[in-house]
Scaffold this active site. Structure first.
Site, PDB file in Angstrom:
ATOM      1  N   LYS A   1     -10.662  18.613   2.185  1.00 11.74           N
ATOM      2  CA  LYS A   1     -10.199  19.987   2.034  1.00 11.74           C
ATOM      3  C   LYS A   1     -10.898  20.850   3.077  1.00 11.74           C
ATOM      4  CE  LYS A   1      -8.330  22.089  -0.871  1.00 11.74           C
ATOM      5  NZ  LYS A   1      -8.722  22.351  -2.265  1.00 11.74           N
TER       6      LYS A   1
ATOM      7  N   ASN B   1     -24.220  23.171   8.185  1.00 10.15           N
ATOM      8  CA  ASN B   1     -25.208  22.240   7.650  1.00 10.15           C
ATOM      9  C   ASN B   1     -24.618  21.483   6.469  1.00 10.15           C
ATOM     10  OD1 ASN B   1     -27.482  22.824   9.325  1.00 10.15           O
ATOM     11  ND2 ASN B   1     -27.952  24.626   8.103  1.00 10.15           N
TER      12      ASN B   1
ATOM     13  N   HIS C   1     -19.101  20.159  13.926  1.00 13.27           N
ATOM     14  CA  HIS C   1     -18.488  21.492  13.940  1.00 13.27           C
ATOM     15  C   HIS C   1     -17.106  21.415  14.605  1.00 13.27           C
ATOM     16  CE1 HIS C   1     -22.012  23.808  12.629  1.00 13.27           C
ATOM     17  NE2 HIS C   1     -22.722  22.967  13.341  1.00 13.27           N
TER      18      HIS C   1
END
Length: 390
Positions: free
Chosen positions: A67, A230, A390
């Site tokens: 998700k 993180n 990322h």
């Protein structure tokens, strides 16, 4: 085909949108049914890499429930206990190894998996397709589909369910690029695999790392590799039971993941297993009701709806009853995508049964973190590898 038009991008106002290959090569994906969106394919391509690596590392079928470009759950095909079958709502289902992996990935955090995009490492079989057919999901990516399984999935959402096939032999270029505000970034792809040797530098006094814990640490590593940083991952018995993603503070990652792990364990409490649901209440409503039942901060308005959900009003567990049950959660593995800057994360992890930890190491307070782990008798390995994504 080397381009695929999409309805829109991240939001409906971001049009036109497409996925395409910069060179003349063919797209490695084929849409077999439905129409995947921009976010669907971001989830799918990240999730596919995750499950492919799970299979390579463990030799077991892998599944992931994604998700918003992070896994809500990830697991390998370890058989389920009767209790897990009940809390995952698969007591009546045939469970192949792949179906077991999917049931675990979907079941660990059912609230977050609602409306997920699924990735499976192996050819989708009929038992797995039948499980997927009855859950709320946006789509799936897998290397192949058995004909009957494909027909089951094509009927989902009146034919709008996104069924994507990926070429399992496809390998991306060794460099990757992305554009942000008109500026192009380029870096080498994170292709480094995990091996058992990565956990050889055990820095705590306790150094006993059984095979089951080593497997779970590898699952945590691979899960973190495709989780927005993180991040930390709690893993037990072949599945992630709590993922803390995208937090700016390391301890907030641990708290978030720990809360999810606690909820997973509390769902196995006899009081939850015996909740008197009305027969017409569907699985998503049951998930929400269980979450409310286990919360200390449930509002009067939420509780006012219980007569419509339960045949009789249940008594909520007290904080002491919850703590007593949580003390039975043990031997949990924890992975962190970067070092722990303080020992606070270790103290929170201990409250959720963590016994095995890996982190890169390299903090100026490593000695404090190791000392805290030693106080709890934990086994902690410094891997020297950061896993930011990322």
């Amino acid at each position: 085909m080397n381009t695929l038009p999409l309805r829109y991008g991240t939001n409906p106002q971001q049009s036109p949108a497409r996925v395409f290959m910069r060179d003349s090569s063919e797209l490695p994906i084929t849409v077999l049914s439905g129409s995947p969106g921009y976010i669907n394919l971001l989830d799918g391509l990240n999730a596919w890499q995750l499950v492919r690596e799970l299979k390579a590392a463990t030799g077991l079928p892998g599944a992931a429930s994604f998700k918003h470009v992070s896994p809500a759950g990830a697991a390998v095909g370890v058989p389920l206990t009767d209790t897990l079958k009940k809390i995952y709502f698969v007591e009546d289902a045939e469970l192949s190894p792949l179906a077991a992996a999917y049931a675990r990935a979907r079941g660990a955090d059912r609230l977050c998996s609602f409306g997920d995009f699924i990735a499976l490492s192996d050819t989708v079989d009929v038992p797995t397709a039948k499980l997927i057919a009855r859950e709320v999901s946006d789509g799936i990516i897998a290397p192949d589909y058995e004909p009957e399984a494909l027909e089951i999935l094509k009927k989902k959402k009146a034919g709008k369910y996104a069924v994507v096939q990926i070429d399992p032999s496809y390998e991306a270029l060794t460099t990757e690029t992305r554009d942000v505000f008109g500026v192009t970034f380029e870096q080498g792809r994170h292709t480094r695999p995990v091996t058992a040797a990565d956990f050889g530098n055990i820095v705590t006094k306790s150094k006993n790392l059984p095979e089951s814990a080593l497997r779970d640490l590898q699952i945590a590593w691979i899960t973190l590799k495709y989780t927005q940083s993180n991040s930390v991952a709690f893993v037990k018995d072949g599945q992630a039971i709590g993922v803390g993603a995208g937090q700016q503070s390391r301890v907030h990652c641990v708290r978030l993941a720990g809360q999810k792990a606690d909820l997973w364990w509390l769902r196995q409490h006899p009081a939850v297993l015996s909740l008197p649901f009305r027969s017409e209440i569907k699985r998503p409503e049951r998930d929400n009701a269980i979450d409310q039942f286990l919360r200390d901060d449930i509002t009067p308005r939420e509780k006012a709806a219980w007569p419509d959900i339960f045949t009789e009003l249940p008594r909520q567990l007290s904080p002491d009853e919850k703590r007593a049950w949580l003390d039975g959660l043990t031997d949990v593995a924890l992975g962190s995508d970067a070092f722990f800057p303080f020992s606070d994360s270790i103290h929170r992890a201990a409250a959720s049964g963590v016994k095995y930890i890996f982190e890169p190491g390299g903090s100026t307070r490593d000695a404090d973190v190791i000392a805290a782990a030693d106080d709890y008798g934990m086994v902690m390995a410094f891997t020297g590898v950061r896993l930011f994504h990322h």
